[in-house]
Motif scaffolding. Structure first.
Motif: not given
Length: 480
Positions: A65, A76, A101, A182
């Motif tokens: 991140s 992310r 995840e 993401s």
């Protein structure tokens, strides 16, 4: 108070009572369930305000991140995303999280109980909270070679360390870019998801663990193990191997690949039968052994129909129902209702490679706190002992013959003895193609399973070369 007012008051009281009960159920009883639900975007939004931990392979962050200037503090990112997507999954503002995840979410988000002291220190020091790291067992060369070998086909590769059960590679194709799921742009995320939805084959499915397939002739290793373990057979035992076998109670003939004869005499040794992958020999062998012995050995390998976690959830592999000897014969060559995940197929090869001891597969090597101190380390765990070391030695000899003299020749590695078994499985479309094996045969370092869906060729032609390249890549990295 007159009767109508009394009824209204009672109704309101009942409604308030139900509301209070419902709030308590949601906030107390179901709080953890709702919080851990990957679709809970409120929790995700809160998590974006803290630095999520990294997913690490061989010292490199494959998911991390980074700070941003927009309303969500962290973004992310996935390095070489499509290569690692089958394992990392994605961390999406719109669609929640999947694969590692999700499986490691508590550690990565910093809510894991093992990080309580760190959270307490953050509270008192005013330090920004952050998640812990998850260090995987995987080998970059293995993963990259496996994904490259599967390019352009639908399939999966799993590689294991047979001595420990550590997952060295887990590839699945087609793949996708988790970065696009993401981002911080919901419209772009949905557009990319719609694009993936429109494809004939969903690339978000991890075919190594999320789906199971007819294994074909790789299942003959299980039947061989059952025969050798019975004490009634050795690798040199001569067994019937006719050109065709009429299945018991039917008029249906079972043939060998291409209608060929396995041996002009109509019989051959168990070693030779595996080397040439004789269907009639193994169908009859399974019938002679009986369902109980075949099923017992299959279950000893982990083929029970029950799923398990590594910590990614693995679909259970199954032998299926067997109603009669005809179905037993067909099941014994890996058809009928036999269904395996590629991970389970790799476990079969791994047990042979490890002298008959089957280790539990695992993906997480270490869990680290934000200061990089190790708070958990996975210890290899023995799942069971399907057969003896003597049986493993005979199976290794037989599987080595497959590569040296039989259908697995394209798995050969110069200077290295390879043991393996090919598989070609009939299904609704073109045949599935399989290869399982390990190397070096005399000192196994890596066990693999390669699956190509509807490859249309044979396991020896399609899957064996991919297995060869994967094993070679790992051995080269180990200096072997």
């Amino acid at each position: 108070m007159n009767a109508p007012l009394r009824r209204v008051a009672i109704s309101v009281l009942v409604l308030f009572t139900l509301l209070i009960v419902n709030v308590n159920v949601i906030q107390v009883v179901r709080s953890e369930e709702l919080r851990s639900d990957g679709r809970n975007t409120r929790v995700l939004a809160e998590e974006y305000d803290r630095e999520r931990g990294s997913i690490v392979v061989a010292g490199t962050e494959i998911a991390n991140s980074v700070p941003t200037d927009d309303r969500l503090t962290y973004l992310r990112q996935y390095a070489n995303g499509p290569v690692w997507a089958p394992v990392t999954g994605y961390y999406s503002l719109v669609y929640g999280n999947v694969q590692m995840e999700r499986a490691a979410n508590e550690v990565l988000s910093g809510t894991d109980d093992r990080l309580f002291v760190r959270r307490l220190a953050d509270l008192f020091t005013g330090r920004d909270p952050s998640g812990g790291d998850v260090v995987l067992t995987m080998d970059p060369a293995v993963q990259e070679t496996a994904m490259a070998g599967l390019e352009g086909v639908t399939g999966a590769v799993v590689a294991l360390d047979p001595a420990t059960g550590a997952v060295l590679g887990m590839a699945s194709t087609p793949t996708y870019d988790p970065n696009q799921l993401s981002s911080h742009e919901p419209a772009a995320i949905r557009a990319y998801s719609d694009q993936l939805d429109s494809l004939e084959i969903d690339p978000r499915l991890n075919r190594a663990i999320d789906a199971r397939y007819s294994p074909g002739s790789i299942f003959k290793v299980v039947v061989s193990a059952a025969a050798l373990s019975s004490g009634e057979y050795t690798s040199d035992t001569v067994i019937p191997a006719p050109r065709e076998l009429v299945l018991p109670g039917t008029s249906t003939p079972l043939e060998n690949f291409g209608g060929s004869a396995c041996d002009p005499s109509g019989e051959q040794s168990l070693l030779d039968a595996l080397t040439v992958s004789c269907n009639t020999a193994f169908a009859q062998l399974g019938i002679d052994l009986g369902e109980d012995r075949v099923r017992e050995m299959a279950e000893a390998f982990g083929i029970t129909g029950e799923g398990f976690d590594i910590p990614l959830t693995v679909e259970g592999s199954t032998l299926g129902d067997i109603e009669n000897d005809a179905q037993l014969g067909v099941s014994s060559i890996g058809q009928q209702d036999v269904q395996l995940t590629p991970l389970q197929a790799a476990m079969i090869a791994s047990a042979v490679a490890n002298d008959g001891t089957l280790m539990s597969p695992y993906l997480v090597d270490q869990v680290r706190a934000p200061d990089l101190s190790v708070i958990d380390q996975t210890d290899p765990d023995e799942l069971g002992e399907p057969f003896s070391a003597d049986v493993a030695g005979q199976l290794t000899e037989m599987m080595t013959s497959v590569v040296e003299n039989g259908s697995g020749r394209r798995a050969r590695i110069p200077g290295v003895t390879v043991a393996g078994k090919t598989g070609t499985a009939e299904n609704a479309g073109p045949d599935h193609n399989w290869f399982i094996g390990f190397a070096p045969a005399d000192d196994p370092q890596i066990a693999v399973a390669v699956f190509v869906a509807n490859g249309g060729g044979t396991g020896g032609d399609v899957s064996a070369p991919i297995a060869r390249d994967v094993m070679q890549a790992y051995l080269d990295g180990q200096g072997g």
